[in-house]
Scaffold this motif. Sequence first.
Motif, PDB file in Angstrom:
ATOM      1  N   PRO A  95      55.383  57.411  44.903  1.00  0.00           N
ATOM      2  CA  PRO A  95      55.764  57.123  46.288  1.00  0.00           C
ATOM      3  C   PRO A  95      55.212  58.163  47.263  1.00  0.00           C
ATOM      4  O   PRO A  95      55.316  59.360  47.036  1.00  0.00           O
ATOM      5  N   ASP A  96      54.579  57.681  48.326  1.00  0.00           N
ATOM      6  CA  ASP A  96      54.038  58.510  49.400  1.00  0.00           C
ATOM      7  C   ASP A  96      52.844  59.358  48.946  1.00  0.00           C
ATOM      8  O   ASP A  96      52.465  60.305  49.614  1.00  0.00           O
ATOM      9  N   MET A  97      52.267  59.041  47.812  1.00  0.00           N
ATOM     10  CA  MET A  97      51.047  59.677  47.300  1.00  0.00           C
ATOM     11  C   MET A  97      51.124  61.202  47.423  1.00  0.00           C
ATOM     12  O   MET A  97      50.378  61.833  48.164  1.00  0.00           O
ATOM     13  N   PRO A  98      51.993  61.851  46.657  1.00  0.00           N
ATOM     14  CA  PRO A  98      52.207  63.294  46.797  1.00  0.00           C
ATOM     15  C   PRO A  98      51.094  64.119  46.165  1.00  0.00           C
ATOM     16  O   PRO A  98      50.348  63.653  45.305  1.00  0.00           O
ATOM     17  N   ILE A  99      51.015  65.379  46.572  1.00  0.00           N
ATOM     18  CA  ILE A  99      50.095  66.343  45.980  1.00  0.00           C
ATOM     19  C   ILE A  99      50.662  66.761  44.623  1.00  0.00           C
ATOM     20  O   ILE A  99      51.822  67.159  44.523  1.00  0.00           O
ATOM     21  N   VAL A 100      49.838  66.676  43.583  1.00  0.00           N
ATOM     22  CA  VAL A 100      50.282  67.066  42.241  1.00  0.00           C
ATOM     23  C   VAL A 100      49.535  68.310  41.752  1.00  0.00           C
ATOM     24  O   VAL A 100      49.891  68.878  40.718  1.00  0.00           O
ATOM     25  N   TYR A 101      48.494  68.702  42.482  1.00  0.00           N
ATOM     26  CA  TYR A 101      47.784  69.936  42.155  1.00  0.00           C
ATOM     27  C   TYR A 101      47.189  70.495  43.440  1.00  0.00           C
ATOM     28  O   TYR A 101      46.667  69.752  44.285  1.00  0.00           O
ATOM     29  N   ALA A 102      47.274  71.820  43.606  1.00  0.00           N
ATOM     30  CA  ALA A 102      46.677  72.505  44.755  1.00  0.00           C
ATOM     31  C   ALA A 102      45.954  73.746  44.250  1.00  0.00           C
ATOM     32  O   ALA A 102      46.532  74.549  43.516  1.00  0.00           O
ATOM     33  N   SER A 103      44.696  73.906  44.630  1.00  0.00           N
ATOM     34  CA  SER A 103      43.912  75.048  44.172  1.00  0.00           C
ATOM     35  C   SER A 103      44.304  76.319  44.923  1.00  0.00           C
ATOM     36  O   SER A 103      44.875  76.262  46.021  1.00  0.00           O
ATOM     37  N   ASP A 104      43.982  77.454  44.332  1.00  0.00           N
ATOM     38  CA  ASP A 104      44.262  78.734  44.986  1.00  0.00           C
ATOM     39  C   ASP A 104      43.520  78.854  46.310  1.00  0.00           C
ATOM     40  O   ASP A 104      44.047  79.411  47.279  1.00  0.00           O
ATOM     41  N   CYS A 105      42.287  78.333  46.365  1.00  0.00           N
ATOM     42  CA  CYS A 105      41.509  78.398  47.606  1.00  0.00           C
ATOM     43  C   CYS A 105      42.172  77.588  48.713  1.00  0.00           C
ATOM     44  O   CYS A 105      42.156  77.988  49.876  1.00  0.00           O
ATOM     45  N   PHE A 106      42.763  76.456  48.349  1.00  0.00           N
ATOM     46  CA  PHE A 106      43.480  75.654  49.334  1.00  0.00           C
ATOM     47  C   PHE A 106      44.686  76.409  49.872  1.00  0.00           C
ATOM     48  O   PHE A 106      44.974  76.376  51.077  1.00  0.00           O
ATOM     49  N   LEU A 107      45.396  77.088  49.006  1.00  0.00           N
ATOM     50  CA  LEU A 107      46.568  77.853  49.431  1.00  0.00           C
ATOM     51  C   LEU A 107      46.155  78.985  50.368  1.00  0.00           C
ATOM     52  O   LEU A 107      46.845  79.269  51.355  1.00  0.00           O
ATOM     53  N   ARG A 108      45.039  79.640  50.072  1.00  0.00           N
ATOM     54  CA  ARG A 108      44.557  80.705  50.952  1.00  0.00           C
ATOM     55  C   ARG A 108      44.112  80.148  52.295  1.00  0.00           C
ATOM     56  O   ARG A 108      44.330  80.773  53.343  1.00  0.00           O
ATOM     57  N   LEU A 109      43.502  78.977  52.273  1.00  0.00           N
ATOM     58  CA  LEU A 109      43.042  78.361  53.523  1.00  0.00           C
ATOM     59  C   LEU A 109      44.203  77.989  54.429  1.00  0.00           C
ATOM     60  O   LEU A 109      44.158  78.221  55.642  1.00  0.00           O
ATOM     61  N   THR A 110      45.262  77.427  53.870  1.00  0.00           N
ATOM     62  CA  THR A 110      46.358  76.901  54.678  1.00  0.00           C
ATOM     63  C   THR A 110      47.516  77.878  54.865  1.00  0.00           C
ATOM     64  O   THR A 110      48.335  77.688  55.768  1.00  0.00           O
ATOM     65  N   GLY A 111      47.610  78.888  54.000  1.00  0.00           N
ATOM     66  CA  GLY A 111      48.690  79.860  54.122  1.00  0.00           C
ATOM     67  C   GLY A 111      49.985  79.445  53.455  1.00  0.00           C
ATOM     68  O   GLY A 111      50.983  80.171  53.528  1.00  0.00           O
ATOM     69  N   TYR A 112      49.995  78.310  52.795  1.00  0.00           N
ATOM     70  CA  TYR A 112      51.210  77.842  52.120  1.00  0.00           C
ATOM     71  C   TYR A 112      51.296  78.396  50.699  1.00  0.00           C
ATOM     72  O   TYR A 112      50.277  78.751  50.100  1.00  0.00           O
ATOM     73  N   LEU A 113      52.512  78.424  50.174  1.00  0.00           N
ATOM     74  CA  LEU A 113      52.725  78.737  48.762  1.00  0.00           C
ATOM     75  C   LEU A 113      52.667  77.442  47.967  1.00  0.00           C
ATOM     76  O   LEU A 113      52.857  76.355  48.514  1.00  0.00           O
TER      77      LEU A 113
END
Length: 228
Positions: A95-113
């Motif tokens: 449901p709602d097509m959730p994120i199931v994996y996030a790379s370390d580079c993505f976390l650094r780009l967006t500032g989220y944990l």
Amino acid sequence: MRTSRRCLLIWIKEFVAVGLEAEDPCVAGDWEKQKALSAVNNILSVLNRYSKLTGIVVSEKRCGNVRSIPALSSSLNLSLGRIKHSFVLTDPHLPDMPIVYASDCFLRLTGYLRHEVLGRNCRFLNGQGTCPEILEEINHCICSGRSCTVHMINYRKDGSSFCNLLHISPVRNATGKITYHVWVHLDEGSKMDFSGLSPEIWQLGAVGAVKVAVRSLSASCSLSRLPQ
């Protein structure tokens, strides 16, 4: 035994009654509150590191509000972790097509944990400057199972905006079924070394690596189910 238990219950009731009748309520001071908050943060930090290693989602919300998503296999997590690009995987079957994996580079780009990202739809990066027409284009491409590349305004956790070169592509397993969508993000304002490649080709390299990881895993799983 029954008598001792009855006496214990009576003693507990009397103890609680005395506590309720106390004139001075027990109120935690600032130091106690800070100490408790520090302890909670330490526990969350340990759990988040465990989540990163195992793929099991850890959330700081109460259990009733935890986004429930299936954990990726350790083999797939390991393969995806080797891909040094900013990307996320979303599951179109949930449901709602959730994120199931996030790379370390993505976390650094967006500032989220990581625990702030997993289980959420990618729309949390959108904001006032995000173009609705581009969002419609993305939705149309996803529904039709096609890839797309767009330029859009997205926002980091601290509220700052960035020009995002976003490439989205369906990821199929060994049988040809779409199992995920990969979203490769690139801050167009950053100074990155693409090793002589264009940003678009560089992004396609990330897509190819993700597809190889998913197909390799699904193919090995299919082989393991064959009769010996």
